[in-house]
Design a protein around this motif. Structure first.
Motif, PDB file in Angstrom:
ATOM      1  N   THR A  10      78.358  94.752  36.975  1.00 25.93           N
ATOM      2  CA  THR A  10      79.505  94.786  36.076  1.00 25.93           C
ATOM      3  C   THR A  10      79.619  93.484  35.291  1.00 25.93           C
ATOM      4  N   ASN A  16      86.443  97.009  37.463  1.00 22.10           N
ATOM      5  CA  ASN A  16      85.951  97.276  36.113  1.00 22.10           C
ATOM      6  C   ASN A  16      87.093  97.349  35.114  1.00 22.10           C
ATOM      7  N   THR A  26      85.529  99.189  42.978  1.00 19.81           N
ATOM      8  CA  THR A  26      84.653  98.937  41.837  1.00 19.81           C
ATOM      9  C   THR A  26      85.312  99.418  40.549  1.00 19.81           C
ATOM     10  N   GLN A  75      86.898  94.564  32.276  1.00 11.90           N
ATOM     11  CA  GLN A  75      86.626  95.053  30.925  1.00 11.90           C
ATOM     12  C   GLN A  75      87.835  94.936  30.007  1.00 11.90           C
TER      13      GLN A  75
END
Length: 402
Positions: A115, A88, A84, A92
């Protein structure tokens, strides 16, 4: 199963542990190696965590061993604590804007669905979720279902390699290739894949891939990786800016301040944290080699499929896929409609069985994981327990004669 390796694990013998897929189980010799690293850290923490005095070299050894297993270069793989986190970092970092589309499926892990929602709210991008038809019995049907969601605005293809709720092995290769051809970034959730299905990340060609080592590879909890293709590493920004960050570009060949690629240094060198789980990854790989674990995994796969077939026959409920699209050692078995938390708790309280039971999009599921420490007798107990708890919820069927 002809091979049982229970003696190598630290699991409670009173528990029938059928949930390796959630957090894995670490073999005793791997756990001891993990503790050896922790003890070394505590004996001289300044020396241990000083990159000049060994930390970077130790991290590089683990990274090199894992990269060989994943069939890529060490500079393409960075240590993270879980998939995870890795996903991310990748998601991102993408320069999305209002009107861009993120294409995904209805089988994704709930944490990553959140997310994607966070990113969509922050950037104005839109999430496009396609439904993968069940039962999954055709690679072409999977490809066509996802391909139908691609539009001129699609910027990201986000797929699980092995799904968490439905335990399906998605045939992602052709979609990754198509995304590349259309200039769409492919981000693959490989949380369940390392050690579960053979990986060749360079051949797969995904732009971003994050996987856990602490599940099916059986390393200690907190060991995972983020893979990024070399030509895209300059895009990546760490979630935390710390010692490894550099203002210089991160193009292929550019070294970071601690000697690895700039991409690796930025993610791995982030102040005080215990790298022991990651440093024990080579021990996990060695344990697997010493016990011919792909052979063990094949035996586990056969036992898992046999058990799933028995449960399907018991309740008259069809499987979610044909065997080739089921995760090798993990099967999401449909069960009759029930209170899933109550059934989970009764299985644990009355039978000592640890297995996830949940509702997913109208399906009630018991997700079976089968690992080298599991036995046919445990599978017999599971089938009997499910029958005891759920048979009365089924409509009566005529008994066969004879």
């Amino acid at each position: 199963m002809t091979t049982n390796l229970t003696q190598h694990f630290l699991l409670d013998p009173k528990v029938v542990f059928l949930n390796h897929g959630s957090f894995g189980a670490c073999p005793r010799p791997v756990f001891e190696e993990y503790q050896r690293w922790q003890a070394k850290l505590e004996r001289q923490p300044v020396e241990f965590l000083d990159s000049r005095r060994g930390l970077e070299a130790n991290l590089r050894v683990a990274r090199t061993a894992l990269a060989a297993e994943l069939r890529t270069a060490p500079d393409n793989v960075a240590q993270v604590s879980n998939a995870t986190t890795g996903l991310n970092i990748a998601l991102q970092s993408l320069p999305l804007k209002a009107g861009d589309e993120i294409l995904t499926t209805n089988h994704e892990y709930s944490a990553l669905e959140k997310t994607l929602l966070f990113i969509a709210r922050r950037t104005g991008a839109k999430i496009v979720q396609v439904t993968v038809p069940l039962p999954l019995t055709s690679a072409d049907a999977f490809h066509d279902a996802v391909r139908a969601g691609i539009t001129p605005r699609t910027r990201v293809l986000f797929l699980s390699h092995i799904t968490s709720p439905t335990a399906l092995l998605f045939p992602i290769e052709t979609l990754v290739a198509e995304a590349r051809a259309q200039g769409i970034w492919s981000v693959i959730d490989g949380a369940h894949s390392p050690g579960h299905t053979p990986l060749d990340l360079d051949a797969l060609g995904a732009d971003f891939y994050s996987g856990n080592c602490h599940k099916w590879m059986m390393s200690p909890k907190g060991s995972a990786f983020l893979y990024v293709r070399p030509e895209l590493q300059a895009m990546i920004d760490p979630l935390v800016i710390s010692h490894g960050w550099t203002a210089d570009n991160k193009e292929p060949g550019v070294r970071g301040p601690f000697g690895a690629s700039a991409f690796v240094d930025e993610i791995e060198m982030q102040g005080t944290r215990d790298p022991s789980p990651w440093l024990a990854v080579p021990a996990a790989l060695e344990f697997r080699r010493a016990h011919d674990w792909w052979r063990v995994a094949a035996e586990c796969g056969r036992l898992a499929q046999e058990t799933a077939a028995r449960v399907s026959d018991l309740f008259g409920l069809p499987p979610l896929s044909s065997p080739e699209f089921s995760a090798p050692q993990m099967v999401a078995m449909p069960i009759p409609a029930c209170d899933p938390l109550a059934i989970h708790d009764e299985l644990y309280r009355d039978y000592g069985i640890e297995i996830p039971v949940f509702e997913w999009q109208g399906h009630h599921i018991a997700r079976l994981s089968c690992q080298g420490y599991n036995t046919r007798e445990q599978m017999d107990l599971l089938v009997r327990a499910l029958g005891d708890l759920l048979a009365q919820r089924q409509p009566r069927r005529k008994q066969s004669q004879g």
